[in-house]
Design an enzyme around this catalytic site. Sequence first.
Site, PDB file in Angstrom:
ATOM      1  N   HIS A   1       8.651  -3.626   1.425  1.00  0.00           N
ATOM      2  CA  HIS A   1       9.029  -3.575   2.999  1.00  0.00           C
ATOM      3  C   HIS A   1       9.754  -3.325   4.028  1.00  0.00           C
ATOM      4  O   HIS A   1      10.518  -4.882   4.060  1.00  0.00           O
ATOM      5  CB  HIS A   1       7.398  -3.949   3.282  1.00  0.00           C
ATOM      6  CG  HIS A   1       6.149  -3.216   2.424  1.00  0.00           C
ATOM      7  ND1 HIS A   1       6.342  -4.629   1.171  1.00  0.00           N
ATOM      8  CD2 HIS A   1       5.608  -2.287   2.005  1.00  0.00           C
ATOM      9  CE1 HIS A   1       5.467  -4.408   0.518  1.00  0.00           C
ATOM     10  NE2 HIS A   1       5.051  -2.565   0.819  1.00  0.00           N
TER      11      HIS A   1
ATOM     12  N   HIS B   1       7.161  -9.632   8.189  1.00  0.00           N
ATOM     13  CA  HIS B   1       6.540  -8.418   9.070  1.00  0.00           C
ATOM     14  C   HIS B   1       6.239  -9.208   9.832  1.00  0.00           C
ATOM     15  O   HIS B   1       5.630  -8.674  11.276  1.00  0.00           O
ATOM     16  CB  HIS B   1       5.180  -7.743   8.545  1.00  0.00           C
ATOM     17  CG  HIS B   1       5.751  -6.821   7.333  1.00  0.00           C
ATOM     18  ND1 HIS B   1       6.228  -6.465   6.679  1.00  0.00           N
ATOM     19  CD2 HIS B   1       5.269  -7.415   6.079  1.00  0.00           C
ATOM     20  CE1 HIS B   1       6.185  -5.392   5.694  1.00  0.00           C
ATOM     21  NE2 HIS B   1       5.765  -5.576   4.709  1.00  0.00           N
TER      22      HIS B   1
HETATM   23  N1  Q9C Z   1      -0.729   1.033   1.280  1.00  0.00           N
HETATM   24  C1  Q9C Z   1       4.516  -8.435   2.499  1.00  0.00           C
HETATM   25  O1  Q9C Z   1       4.567  -7.353   0.906  1.00  0.00           O
HETATM   26  N2  Q9C Z   1      -0.739  -2.656   3.048  1.00  0.00           N
HETATM   27  N3  Q9C Z   1       3.955  -7.687   2.734  1.00  0.00           N
HETATM   28  C2  Q9C Z   1      -0.104  -2.144   2.805  1.00  0.00           C
HETATM   29  C3  Q9C Z   1       0.150   0.030   1.211  1.00  0.00           C
HETATM   30  C4  Q9C Z   1       0.157  -4.150   4.013  1.00  0.00           C
HETATM   31  C5  Q9C Z   1       3.303  -6.022   2.383  1.00  0.00           C
HETATM   32  C6  Q9C Z   1      -1.281  -1.392   2.625  1.00  0.00           C
HETATM   33  C7  Q9C Z   1       1.422  -5.052   2.922  1.00  0.00           C
HETATM   34  C8  Q9C Z   1       2.523  -5.627   3.189  1.00  0.00           C
HETATM   35  C9  Q9C Z   1       5.631  -9.466   2.674  1.00  0.00           C
HETATM   36 ZN    ZN Z   2       7.006  -6.599   1.174  1.00  0.00          ZN
END
Ligand code: Q9C
Ligand code: ZN
Length: 348
Positions: free
Chosen positions: A202, A164
Amino acid sequence: MRCIHTPRHRLHDPPDEVRHGVPVPPVERPGRVEAVIDALGADERFELEEPGEHGLEPILAVHDEGLVRFLETAWPLWAAERPEEAAVADTFPNPAMRDGMGPGHEPASASGLLGWWSFDTATPLVEGTYAAARAAVDAAVAATDAVLGGEGVAYALCRPPGHHAARAMFGGYCFFNNAAIGAERIAGETGERVAVLDLDYHHGNGTQQIFYERPDVLYVSLHGDPARAFPHYTGYPDERGAGPGFGSNLNLPLPEGCDDERYLRVLDRALEEIGGASGSILVVSLGMDAHRDDPLGDAAVTTECYGEIGRRVAGLGRRLVVVQEGGYDLASLGESVVRFLGGAVVAG
Ligand code: Q9C
Ligand code: ZN
């Protein structure tokens, strides 16, 4: 198989993350790495080793030096005012704020800077965050160099994760983009095209952004449809790259409840795209959060399926740099990684 890890990840251990304004227990936590090490350590196919130090150069090859400078200096600036709390932004420069007025100025305050360089409240910064993020990059570079040196597969157990993190922005639990740093190094060293296959649940907005105009780096991602899933604003199929990079970006959104059969069909489409591009090395952004038990994802991939995913990826016949991204169910995480890497090494 060489598996690179470092205990320095423990330096990043925030007390909570902020979700919809409410502090909740952190999902991205040190126990994730311990779970993977336990699973790898119990299996003689995997050799655990620590990386050397690779300095800032590989980071500055993909990231804005302002971001690097901020992450290096943020803690003392923040702690001068609020030493008891982790550093989290509460104000962000939504582009509409300065619509028609140009970009404005980088602020001087810790609060202003946090919003300037980040995009969410789930990614708190603590005293050891910068050192941990640097160590994760060292692991990615070491795995990349192992493969550039002739290994068929190497694994970087990176934490914090990376996909990200954009050129000039952190967030989504990520500070430096470990996989992008590996891909950039491969492109530079080999002069070949390199592909990044992102299997985290994601969308890897950071990796996509870093290479969006680049014809030499192909980014292909399977992820929860941004119509319902974080990071919400990237990951649509019509994002195909720009300028000379047009056609070198492919997003494959997954439906809610995506099971093994459906996932493998989409994976085959991704592999077909990668197989159609030249290059001998593939970087895999390996997130296990498409697992059925993951607390963040809404897909339904099984632990066993990660073995088949590894076999199919290795079936491309390319050398693999596997970089850990997300995956938050501690009961299945280690075994899913072992299945993937085991599948990759058998087929490769
Ligand atoms: N309602 C990785 O898997 N917040 N990052 C999500 C969902 C952040 C995920 C909230 C999620 C980050 C590397
Ligand atoms: Zn993720």
